[in-house]
Design a protein around this motif. Structure first.
Motif, PDB file in Angstrom:
ATOM      1  N   VAL A  60     -80.091  85.509  59.179  1.00 35.67           N
ATOM      2  CA  VAL A  60     -78.954  85.341  58.263  1.00 35.67           C
ATOM      3  C   VAL A  60     -77.653  85.272  59.051  1.00 35.67           C
ATOM      4  N   ALA A  61     -77.504  86.167  60.040  1.00 34.05           N
ATOM      5  CA  ALA A  61     -76.298  86.159  60.866  1.00 34.05           C
ATOM      6  C   ALA A  61     -76.173  84.847  61.625  1.00 34.05           C
ATOM      7  N   GLY A  62     -77.294  84.347  62.171  1.00 36.77           N
ATOM      8  CA  GLY A  62     -77.271  83.073  62.886  1.00 36.77           C
ATOM      9  C   GLY A  62     -76.886  81.920  61.985  1.00 36.77           C
ATOM     10  N   PHE A  63     -77.379  81.969  60.730  1.00 32.73           N
ATOM     11  CA  PHE A  63     -77.036  80.907  59.782  1.00 32.73           C
ATOM     12  C   PHE A  63     -75.537  80.878  59.513  1.00 32.73           C
ATOM     13  N   PHE A  64     -74.931  82.048  59.335  1.00 36.34           N
ATOM     14  CA  PHE A  64     -73.489  82.087  59.053  1.00 36.34           C
ATOM     15  C   PHE A  64     -72.673  81.673  60.278  1.00 36.34           C
ATOM     16  N   PHE A  65     -73.228  81.872  61.480  1.00 30.22           N
ATOM     17  CA  PHE A  65     -72.533  81.424  62.687  1.00 30.22           C
ATOM     18  C   PHE A  65     -72.478  79.899  62.758  1.00 30.22           C
ATOM     19  N   VAL A  66     -73.560  79.233  62.369  1.00 28.17           N
ATOM     20  CA  VAL A  66     -73.608  77.771  62.447  1.00 28.17           C
ATOM     21  C   VAL A  66     -73.107  77.104  61.168  1.00 28.17           C
ATOM     22  N   LEU A  67     -72.841  77.904  60.123  1.00 28.49           N
ATOM     23  CA  LEU A  67     -72.397  77.330  58.858  1.00 28.49           C
ATOM     24  C   LEU A  67     -71.114  76.502  58.989  1.00 28.49           C
ATOM     25  N   PRO A  68     -70.084  76.957  59.729  1.00 25.57           N
ATOM     26  CA  PRO A  68     -68.881  76.117  59.878  1.00 25.57           C
ATOM     27  C   PRO A  68     -69.190  74.756  60.490  1.00 25.57           C
ATOM     28  N   TRP A  69     -70.119  74.713  61.468  1.00 21.73           N
ATOM     29  CA  TRP A  69     -70.497  73.432  62.072  1.00 21.73           C
ATOM     30  C   TRP A  69     -71.192  72.554  61.050  1.00 21.73           C
ATOM     31  N   ILE A  70     -72.077  73.131  60.234  1.00 18.15           N
ATOM     32  CA  ILE A  70     -72.788  72.353  59.220  1.00 18.15           C
ATOM     33  C   ILE A  70     -71.802  71.757  58.217  1.00 18.15           C
ATOM     34  N   ILE A  71     -70.840  72.574  57.782  1.00 18.51           N
ATOM     35  CA  ILE A  71     -69.833  72.093  56.826  1.00 18.51           C
ATOM     36  C   ILE A  71     -69.008  70.973  57.448  1.00 18.51           C
ATOM     37  N   GLY A  72     -68.587  71.157  58.712  1.00 15.76           N
ATOM     38  CA  GLY A  72     -67.809  70.128  59.391  1.00 15.76           C
ATOM     39  C   GLY A  72     -68.583  68.842  59.585  1.00 15.76           C
ATOM     40  N   PHE A  73     -69.865  68.968  59.944  1.00 13.61           N
ATOM     41  CA  PHE A  73     -70.697  67.776  60.155  1.00 13.61           C
ATOM     42  C   PHE A  73     -70.879  67.001  58.857  1.00 13.61           C
ATOM     43  N   VAL A  74     -71.230  67.700  57.784  1.00 13.86           N
ATOM     44  CA  VAL A  74     -71.460  67.028  56.501  1.00 13.86           C
ATOM     45  C   VAL A  74     -70.159  66.454  55.951  1.00 13.86           C
ATOM     46  N   GLY A  75     -69.050  67.208  56.106  1.00 13.36           N
ATOM     47  CA  GLY A  75     -67.790  66.782  55.511  1.00 13.36           C
ATOM     48  C   GLY A  75     -67.054  65.700  56.283  1.00 13.36           C
ATOM     49  N   MET A  76     -67.236  65.666  57.632  1.00 16.23           N
ATOM     50  CA  MET A  76     -66.424  64.750  58.431  1.00 16.23           C
ATOM     51  C   MET A  76     -67.221  63.722  59.225  1.00 16.23           C
ATOM     52  N   PHE A  77     -68.451  64.047  59.622  1.00 12.34           N
ATOM     53  CA  PHE A  77     -69.186  63.161  60.511  1.00 12.34           C
ATOM     54  C   PHE A  77     -70.336  62.414  59.840  1.00 12.34           C
ATOM     55  N   MET A  78     -70.869  62.964  58.779  1.00 13.68           N
ATOM     56  CA  MET A  78     -72.033  62.350  58.143  1.00 13.68           C
ATOM     57  C   MET A  78     -71.735  60.928  57.669  1.00 13.68           C
ATOM     58  N   ARG A  79     -70.605  60.745  57.019  1.00 13.56           N
ATOM     59  CA  ARG A  79     -70.259  59.421  56.497  1.00 13.56           C
ATOM     60  C   ARG A  79     -70.121  58.406  57.632  1.00 13.56           C
ATOM     61  N   SER A  80     -69.422  58.796  58.703  1.00 13.35           N
ATOM     62  CA  SER A  80     -69.238  57.884  59.839  1.00 13.35           C
ATOM     63  C   SER A  80     -70.570  57.553  60.496  1.00 13.35           C
ATOM     64  N   LEU A  81     -71.467  58.522  60.536  1.00 12.73           N
ATOM     65  CA  LEU A  81     -72.775  58.293  61.135  1.00 12.73           C
ATOM     66  C   LEU A  81     -73.563  57.259  60.332  1.00 12.73           C
ATOM     67  N   ILE A  82     -73.525  57.403  59.028  1.00  3.49           N
ATOM     68  CA  ILE A  82     -74.245  56.455  58.170  1.00  3.49           C
ATOM     69  C   ILE A  82     -73.615  55.063  58.260  1.00  3.49           C
ATOM     70  N   GLU A  83     -72.283  55.011  58.287  1.00  2.65           N
ATOM     71  CA  GLU A  83     -71.606  53.712  58.389  1.00  2.65           C
ATOM     72  C   GLU A  83     -71.945  53.008  59.693  1.00  2.65           C
ATOM     73  N   SER A  84     -72.007  53.756  60.792  1.00  2.66           N
ATOM     74  CA  SER A  84     -72.345  53.134  62.078  1.00  2.66           C
ATOM     75  C   SER A  84     -73.769  52.582  62.059  1.00  2.66           C
ATOM     76  N   LEU A  85     -74.680  53.270  61.362  1.00  5.72           N
ATOM     77  CA  LEU A  85     -76.041  52.766  61.248  1.00  5.72           C
ATOM     78  C   LEU A  85     -76.072  51.469  60.442  1.00  5.72           C
ATOM     79  N   ILE A  86     -75.263  51.393  59.390  1.00  5.00           N
ATOM     80  CA  ILE A  86     -75.166  50.171  58.590  1.00  5.00           C
ATOM     81  C   ILE A  86     -74.563  49.036  59.416  1.00  5.00           C
ATOM     82  N   TYR A  87     -73.523  49.348  60.197  1.00  6.99           N
ATOM     83  CA  TYR A  87     -72.896  48.328  61.046  1.00  6.99           C
ATOM     84  C   TYR A  87     -73.891  47.749  62.046  1.00  6.99           C
ATOM     85  N   SER A  88     -74.798  48.605  62.565  1.00 10.65           N
ATOM     86  CA  SER A  88     -75.716  48.164  63.613  1.00 10.65           C
ATOM     87  C   SER A  88     -76.713  47.109  63.126  1.00 10.65           C
ATOM     88  N   VAL A  89     -76.940  47.039  61.815  1.00 10.66           N
ATOM     89  CA  VAL A  89     -77.874  46.037  61.279  1.00 10.66           C
ATOM     90  C   VAL A  89     -77.141  45.016  60.410  1.00 10.66           C
TER      91      VAL A  89
END
Length: 297
Positions: free
Chosen positions: A14-43
């Motif tokens: 549980v403690a480990g999950f809360f340590f990585v939670l800020p990274w998960i929120i940042g990844f989903v909120g800021m990087f996930m969309r760009s990652l999907i868009e780059s995959l779409i651009y590649s094809v």
């Protein structure tokens, strides 16, 4: 009925999950969309219009271009993979050596530790943002984040004026820049090794000393095995750091197409590079995972 208390292992998870939670929120909120868009651009075929980026699906033509048409990408990728192994081994050996030295007790230990960790602070996004526009910052972002940051051109010019031969000067400057480059890339690894060494129970060393073990034997029988989880972590970090360095040829090759607004091909190259890096890290982890030691018998 008494309520069952959560186990120590569960509390740690549980403690480990809360340590990585800020990274998960940042990844989903800021990087996930760009990652999907780059995959779409590649094809797709991308076109910049007044209404934004327009994409038209074209299949895997960019991937075919990377492997069978682009004569530089595969060569650059091969060079980076073959050059990665010796560099990572040198960084790990140097980091482990400095970690053992800096974990000892001596005057000025805190200051020396800070000096070795300084490159990590200077390499952070915040510092680079502050240095944006500065000559040193441009040197960092252009590829050589280490030796180019504190270029020794002034020293070599001084030595040349003193009559020292150019071959000797070039050799000396290469060694100096190489040492600084190694130190620059080892800051975080050294800190992790120090923390790992400090967490080893002194009772293990006392028992080994009573049994007549030398310091060298204690290192190979206690310190090194107990540091194996940290060693794997540092190895994975060093591999990724090598592959994501702006100075390597593959990154420069990808960025050259991105700067030319060829987002389709640059995205395809980036995804190939990402998958190759993920495969290599996975293979490494699978090979060494069974050799990780958590307790010394």
């Amino acid at each position: 009925m008494r309520k069952r208390r959560p186990s120590l292992e569960r509390k740690r998870r549980v403690a480990g999950f809360f340590f990585v939670l800020p990274w998960i929120i940042g990844f989903v909120g800021m990087f996930m969309r760009s990652l999907i868009e780059s995959l779409i651009y590649s094809v797709s075929t991308t076109t910049i219009t007044s209404n934004g980026m327009q994409t038209v699906y074209k299949g895997f033509g960019s991937y075919n271009r990377a492997f069978f048409i682009d004569t530089n990408f595969v060569r650059f990728l091969t060079d980076e993979i073959t050059g990665m192994l010796p560099q990572v081994l040198i960084i790990l050996a140097f980091s482990l050596l400095m970690g053992v030295i800096l974990s000892g007790s001596f005057k000025g230990r805190t200051f020396v530790r800070s000096v070795f960790f300084l490159p990590v602070i200077c390499g952070s996004g915040l510092i680079l943002s502050i240095m944006n526009g500065d000559a040193m910052s441009s040197a960092i972002m252009s590829g050589s984040r280490s030796a180019m940051l504190f270029q020794t051109s002034g020293i070599d010019q001084f030595l040349l004026k003193m009559g020292v031969g150019s071959d000797l000067v070039n050799t000396m400057m290469g060694i100096v820049n190489g040492i600084f480059d190694l130190t620059w890339k080892s800051g975080l690894q050294i800190l992790l090794f120090i923390s790992g060494i400090m967490s080893i129970s002194p009772a293990l060393y006392e028992a080994a000393k009573i049994e007549g073990a030398t310091a060298w034997e204690s290192f190979w029988k206690i310190t090194f095995p107990m540091l194996s989880p940290i060693l794997v972590l540092n190895a994975v970090y060093s591999i990724i750091d090598r592959f994501t360095d702006y100075g390597n040829k593959v990154m420069q090759h990808i960025l050259s197409f991105a700067k030319g607004f060829d987002f389709s091909y640059s995205s395809a190259l980036a995804w190939i590079y990402f998958l190759v890096m993920g495969i290599l890290v996975s293979i490494f982890y699978i090979i060494v995972n069974k050799r990780i030691v958590y307790t010394v018998e």
